[in-house]
Design a protein around this motif. Structure first.
Motif, PDB file in Angstrom:
ATOM      1  N   ALA A 175       0.807  -1.219   0.000  1.00 48.00           N
ATOM      2  CA  ALA A 175       0.000   0.000   0.000  1.00 48.00           C
ATOM      3  C   ALA A 175       0.840   1.269   0.000  1.00 48.00           C
ATOM      4  O   ALA A 175       0.289   2.377  -0.011  1.00 48.00           O
ATOM      5  CB  ALA A 175      -0.952   0.003   1.192  1.00 48.00           C
ATOM      6  N   LEU A 176       2.156   1.125   0.033  1.00 48.38           N
ATOM      7  CA  LEU A 176       3.031   2.312   0.051  1.00 48.38           C
ATOM      8  C   LEU A 176       2.760   3.259  -1.116  1.00 48.38           C
ATOM      9  O   LEU A 176       2.676   4.477  -0.923  1.00 48.38           O
ATOM     10  CB  LEU A 176       4.492   1.872   0.071  1.00 48.38           C
ATOM     11  CG  LEU A 176       5.558   2.956   0.146  1.00 48.38           C
ATOM     12  CD1 LEU A 176       6.792   2.420   0.865  1.00 48.38           C
ATOM     13  CD2 LEU A 176       5.970   3.467  -1.237  1.00 48.38           C
ATOM     14  N   PRO A 177       2.628   2.782  -2.370  1.00 54.52           N
ATOM     15  CA  PRO A 177       2.389   3.712  -3.484  1.00 54.52           C
ATOM     16  C   PRO A 177       1.128   4.560  -3.305  1.00 54.52           C
ATOM     17  O   PRO A 177       1.085   5.704  -3.749  1.00 54.52           O
ATOM     18  CB  PRO A 177       2.290   2.795  -4.703  1.00 54.52           C
ATOM     19  CG  PRO A 177       3.053   1.583  -4.330  1.00 54.52           C
ATOM     20  CD  PRO A 177       2.799   1.403  -2.868  1.00 54.52           C
ATOM     21  N   PHE A 178       0.087   3.981  -2.649  1.00 53.37           N
ATOM     22  CA  PHE A 178      -1.146   4.744  -2.476  1.00 53.37           C
ATOM     23  C   PHE A 178      -0.916   5.964  -1.598  1.00 53.37           C
ATOM     24  O   PHE A 178      -1.305   7.078  -1.947  1.00 53.37           O
ATOM     25  CB  PHE A 178      -2.238   3.853  -1.871  1.00 53.37           C
ATOM     26  CG  PHE A 178      -3.494   4.608  -1.557  1.00 53.37           C
ATOM     27  CD1 PHE A 178      -4.386   4.933  -2.556  1.00 53.37           C
ATOM     28  CD2 PHE A 178      -3.776   5.013  -0.257  1.00 53.37           C
ATOM     29  CE1 PHE A 178      -5.553   5.639  -2.274  1.00 53.37           C
ATOM     30  CE2 PHE A 178      -4.930   5.715   0.040  1.00 53.37           C
ATOM     31  CZ  PHE A 178      -5.832   6.033  -0.974  1.00 53.37           C
ATOM     32  N   TRP A 179      -0.298   5.757  -0.454  1.00 58.23           N
ATOM     33  CA  TRP A 179      -0.091   6.878   0.458  1.00 58.23           C
ATOM     34  C   TRP A 179       0.952   7.863  -0.078  1.00 58.23           C
ATOM     35  O   TRP A 179       0.812   9.078   0.090  1.00 58.23           O
ATOM     36  CB  TRP A 179       0.301   6.370   1.831  1.00 58.23           C
ATOM     37  CG  TRP A 179      -0.824   5.636   2.486  1.00 58.23           C
ATOM     38  CD1 TRP A 179      -0.946   4.292   2.663  1.00 58.23           C
ATOM     39  CD2 TRP A 179      -2.021   6.214   3.017  1.00 58.23           C
ATOM     40  NE1 TRP A 179      -2.133   3.983   3.276  1.00 58.23           N
ATOM     41  CE2 TRP A 179      -2.822   5.154   3.514  1.00 58.23           C
ATOM     42  CE3 TRP A 179      -2.505   7.507   3.134  1.00 58.23           C
ATOM     43  CZ2 TRP A 179      -4.053   5.352   4.103  1.00 58.23           C
ATOM     44  CZ3 TRP A 179      -3.743   7.724   3.732  1.00 58.23           C
ATOM     45  CH2 TRP A 179      -4.506   6.656   4.196  1.00 58.23           C
ATOM     46  N   ALA A 180       1.974   7.338  -0.732  1.00 61.91           N
ATOM     47  CA  ALA A 180       2.967   8.238  -1.339  1.00 61.91           C
ATOM     48  C   ALA A 180       2.333   9.047  -2.468  1.00 61.91           C
ATOM     49  O   ALA A 180       2.540  10.268  -2.573  1.00 61.91           O
ATOM     50  CB  ALA A 180       4.143   7.419  -1.864  1.00 61.91           C
ATOM     51  N   GLY A 181       1.551   8.380  -3.326  1.00 63.74           N
ATOM     52  CA  GLY A 181       0.895   9.088  -4.425  1.00 63.74           C
ATOM     53  C   GLY A 181      -0.145  10.070  -3.941  1.00 63.74           C
ATOM     54  O   GLY A 181      -0.306  11.163  -4.504  1.00 63.74           O
ATOM     55  N   THR A 182      -0.883   9.703  -2.881  1.00 68.04           N
ATOM     56  CA  THR A 182      -1.885  10.614  -2.326  1.00 68.04           C
ATOM     57  C   THR A 182      -1.246  11.888  -1.806  1.00 68.04           C
ATOM     58  O   THR A 182      -1.692  13.006  -2.094  1.00 68.04           O
ATOM     59  CB  THR A 182      -2.662   9.918  -1.194  1.00 68.04           C
ATOM     60  OG1 THR A 182      -3.322   8.764  -1.715  1.00 68.04           O
ATOM     61  CG2 THR A 182      -3.698  10.858  -0.593  1.00 68.04           C
TER      62      THR A 182
END
Length: 327
Positions: free
Chosen positions: A99-106
């Motif tokens: 889920a790292l990309p989601f929070w980084a992208g958000t």
């Protein structure tokens, strides 16, 4: 080095074929990332696992769309990318790496939209908002949005810190501009004073070169020139005398020059001796009054120096009395 790298990235993204290729490449990266980290996911919704490829598909959608968002900030807003990567790194301490990309992208998208709000926000951002919304829906099918309240608080603090940092940069930039404007204004004032000093020196020099006047006029003119030079000395040695001295010289020196040039030229052209004598006498009377005014102005400027001198004498006298040398 960073500037050269940024220029190369801008050159790559400027071509449409490269942009399309990057979107497809992000699809590949997102799929590979989700395929590698999916087996290590321990907090995902287990009900999706009963569906054929359900959880892997949701992971792939989230990672693909969020990698596209991160790619956007890589090319157009590297500050937002840095803040996003910080938010993603912090996520690793509380949740699954997938889920790292989601929070980084958000975070990267939030910061990028904030930084672009007043100048660069365009239609393309609607597309990236749509991508994020789609990723958020898929994320919601895997995790609960409020499952990590501590991290959500940290996420909000990181974003707030970024906003405060941006505001501090803007305030500092405005202060820097104000300082530069003050320095520029000070330089202009110095140039004006230098030009004014040069003009005063030239005017006094022209008066000194005048010699074809009757004796009484030359005597008065010489005294006026001497007082004018003394006023200039006062202006240079005491900044308190700068404004009144300059104002006085700028007002009356042109009048002195007019009297001794135009008046004398007129006297030479007059045929009537009586009228010529009257013109010369009028010049003399006016120069006498001007000489008195120049002398008075010089004495007025000296009052500051006199007061300072008296103050120093009183201070020295008090010291002598304090030390017992004078009763």
């Amino acid at each position: 080095m960073f500037d050269k790298a940024g220029m190369r990235l801008d050159a790559i993204y400027s071509k449409r074929l490269n942009r399309v290729s990057l979107q497809l490449f992000m699809f590949f990266i997102g799929g590979m990332y989700s395929a590698y980290f999916a087996p290590y996911a321990t907090q995902a919704n287990t009900r999706l696992g009963s569906e054929a490829g359900g959880i892997e598909t949701s992971f792939a959608v989230v990672d693909w769309f969020c990698f596209i968002l991160l790619c956007r900030t890589l090319f157009f807003d590297r500050t937002a990318l840095g803040v996003g990567m910080l938010a993603g790194f912090c996520w690793l301490f509380v949740g699954d790496a997938i889920a790292l990309p989601f929070w980084a992208g958000t975070m990267a998208l939030l910061v990028h939209i904030y930084r672009s709000w007043w100048s660069k926000l365009g239609k393309i951002h609607l597309w990236y908002l749509f991508l994020w919304f789609s990723a958020a829906l898929s994320y919601g099918s895997i995790y609960e949005y409020t499952a990590h309240p501590v991290y959500l608080t940290l996420f909000a603090l990181i974003f707030a810190g970024c906003l405060l940092y941006e505001q501090a940069l803007k305030v500092n930039a405005r202060r820097q501009q104000a300082r530069l404007a003050m320095f520029a204004e000070a330089e202009r004032e110095k140039e004006k004073l230098a030009d004014s000093d040069k003009a005063l020196a030239q005017r006094i020099s022209r008066l000194e070169r005048i010699s074809d006047l009757p004796g009484p006029l030359l005597v008065e003119l010489a005294q006026i020139i001497h007082s004018a030079q003394q006023i200039v000395v006062c202006m240079k040695t005491d900044e308190r005398d700068e404004v009144p001295g300059r104002r006085f010289l700028d007002r009356y020196l042109p009048g002195v020059e007019m009297i001794v040039t135009q008046g004398q030229s007129l006297s030479k052209q007059l045929i009537d001796d009586e009228l010529r004598q009257k013109t010369t006498q009028d010049q003399l009377d006016m120069l006498i009054r001007l000489r008195s005014a120049f002398h008075q102005q010089h004495q007025a400027l000296l009052e500051n120096d006199t007061d300072d001198f008296d103050s120093e004498l009183r201070t020295l006298d008090k010291l002598l009395k304090t030390d017992g040398y004078v009763k």
